[in-house]
Design an enzyme around this catalytic site. Structure first.
Site, PDB file in Angstrom:
ATOM      1  N   CYS A  80       0.867  -1.179   0.000  1.00 31.78           N
ATOM      2  CA  CYS A  80       0.000   0.000   0.000  1.00 31.78           C
ATOM      3  C   CYS A  80       0.905   1.231   0.000  1.00 31.78           C
ATOM      4  O   CYS A  80       1.577   1.514   1.006  1.00 31.78           O
ATOM      5  CB  CYS A  80      -0.886  -0.018   1.244  1.00 31.78           C
ATOM      6  SG  CYS A  80      -1.905   1.456   1.346  1.00 31.78           S
ATOM      7  N   CYS A 232      -4.788   5.843  -5.047  1.00 32.76           N
ATOM      8  CA  CYS A 232      -4.104   4.572  -4.757  1.00 32.76           C
ATOM      9  C   CYS A 232      -2.632   4.784  -5.097  1.00 32.76           C
ATOM     10  O   CYS A 232      -2.286   5.017  -6.259  1.00 32.76           O
ATOM     11  CB  CYS A 232      -4.716   3.452  -5.606  1.00 32.76           C
ATOM     12  SG  CYS A 232      -3.803   1.901  -5.464  1.00 32.76           S
TER      13      CYS A 232
END
Ligand SMILES: N[C@@H](CCC[C@H](N)C(=O)O)C(=O)O
Length: 331
Positions: A80, A232
């Site tokens: 992430c 993202c």
């Protein structure tokens, strides 16, 4: 009482839990249940979040801590990017370091503190790697030969071209028009490829990008395990690599590319360490939204947030001001 944080990178929002402070760290199944419940937009804490970041002791010499990421649906991902910046901030403050390594599921990654982007807008840089175009690494099946780089895939869309890569979580990228970007096509394709389907058995993060200028993109992402998010980090990093490989881009290796997104902006540098070996630097804000105190037993129970004491941070307003002042200028 235990301390939990709500944090954001480009308004990609997470709860951050340092398991090393707990008398009884949560098992993986408990972390999955906690992610599902605390991130829920209606019944979760503070209107939920996109995922749960978990800090643990490293399992090997080198990194000062380990990051795990659970999506809002409880699935665990390998990386992430936006979350790693906030983990870097937390671990840097805890260990009084500005540059160090963090262990993630598949790699130890270099992170560093950067000059603040504005008052109360701290910034961090994180390494995004390893990169692979091997379709087994996504995994991706039934879409022909690898690599898939700017290739038509009529099975997915009659008009678009696609690039598929793992960084190491799986991403599928298309360059689209501003009309496509505003429409519902991204959400439809994202839903389709994150249900049972013959092409991406583990699902995939789908990003659509508009080229705004030689070093400027706008990217929207439908995230696996979440849905449409504000940003993202791994998706924007993968999109910059796809940009350099496929769009006759005027940006070059090692140069800064600004990537706008619905949550703000980040900067990405794409590096080529040897032919077909790539890695990226992702730079952006790492902001604390709230500090939350709650009994450790509530984390194990994961269904009652009424005992949580919330301390809101002034960084949210500072970040919103920064975003207002740095809207994209289209050439
Ligand atoms: N928001 C993240 C990516 C989180 C994981 C992703 N949804 C996946 O399942 O691969 C980022 O900033 O990179």
């Amino acid at each position: 009482m235990t301390t939990l944080f709500k944090v954001q990178g480009s308004n990609n929002k997470f709860f951050l839990l340092d398991q090393t402070q707990l008398s009884q760290p949560l098992a993986t199944t408990e972390l999955q249940k906690l992610a599902q419940n605390i991130c829920h937009p209606q019944t979760g804490l503070l209107h939920g979040a996109d995922g749960l970041l978990v800090i643990q002791d490293p399992s090997c010499p080198g990194p000062i801590g380990q990051m795990r990421i659970f999506n809002a649906d409880g699935s665990q991902a390998s990386m992430c990017g936006n979350g790693l910046r906030t983990v870097a901030r937390y671990l840097g403050a805890k260990h009084h370091l500005k540059q160090f390594q963090v262990e993630t599921l598949t790699a130890n990654l270099q992170v560093s503190q950067q000059p603040d982007w504005a008052p109360e807008v701290p910034a961090f840089s994180v390494e995004i790697s390893p990169v692979s175009f091997n379709l087994q690494d996504l995994p991706c099946t039934n879409l022909g030969e690898q690599p898939i780089v700017n290739q038509p895939l009529p099975e997915l869309d009659p008009q678009l071209k696609f690039t598929a890569l793992a960084v190491p979580n799986p991403h599928l990228i298309s360059f689209v028009t501003s009309t496509d970007l505003q429409g519902s096509g991204l959400e439809k394709l994202g839903h389709r490829l994150n249900q049972s389907n013959p092409y991406f058995p583990d699902g995939v993060n789908v990003s659509w990008a508009q080229i705004l200028g030689p070093h400027k993109l706008f990217v929207r992402t439908f995230e696996r395990g979440v849905g449409l998010t504000n940003a993202c980090g791994t998706g924007m990093s993968a999109t910059c690599l796809a940009f350099l490989l496929s769009q006759s881009a005027t940006a070059a290796w090692d140069e800064l590319i600004t990537v706008y997104n619905p949550g703000g902006q980040v900067q990405v540098r794409v590096h080529q360490s040897s032919p077909q070996h790539y890695w990226m630097e992702l730079i952006g804000n790492a902001s604390i939204m709230d500090r939350i105190e709650l009994p450790e037993s509530d984390l194990h129970r994961a269904n009652d947030w009424t005992h949580a004491i919330i301390h809101e941070s002034s960084e949210t307003a500072a970040y919103e001001k920064f975003v207002q002042e740095h809207q994209p200028k289209i050439n």
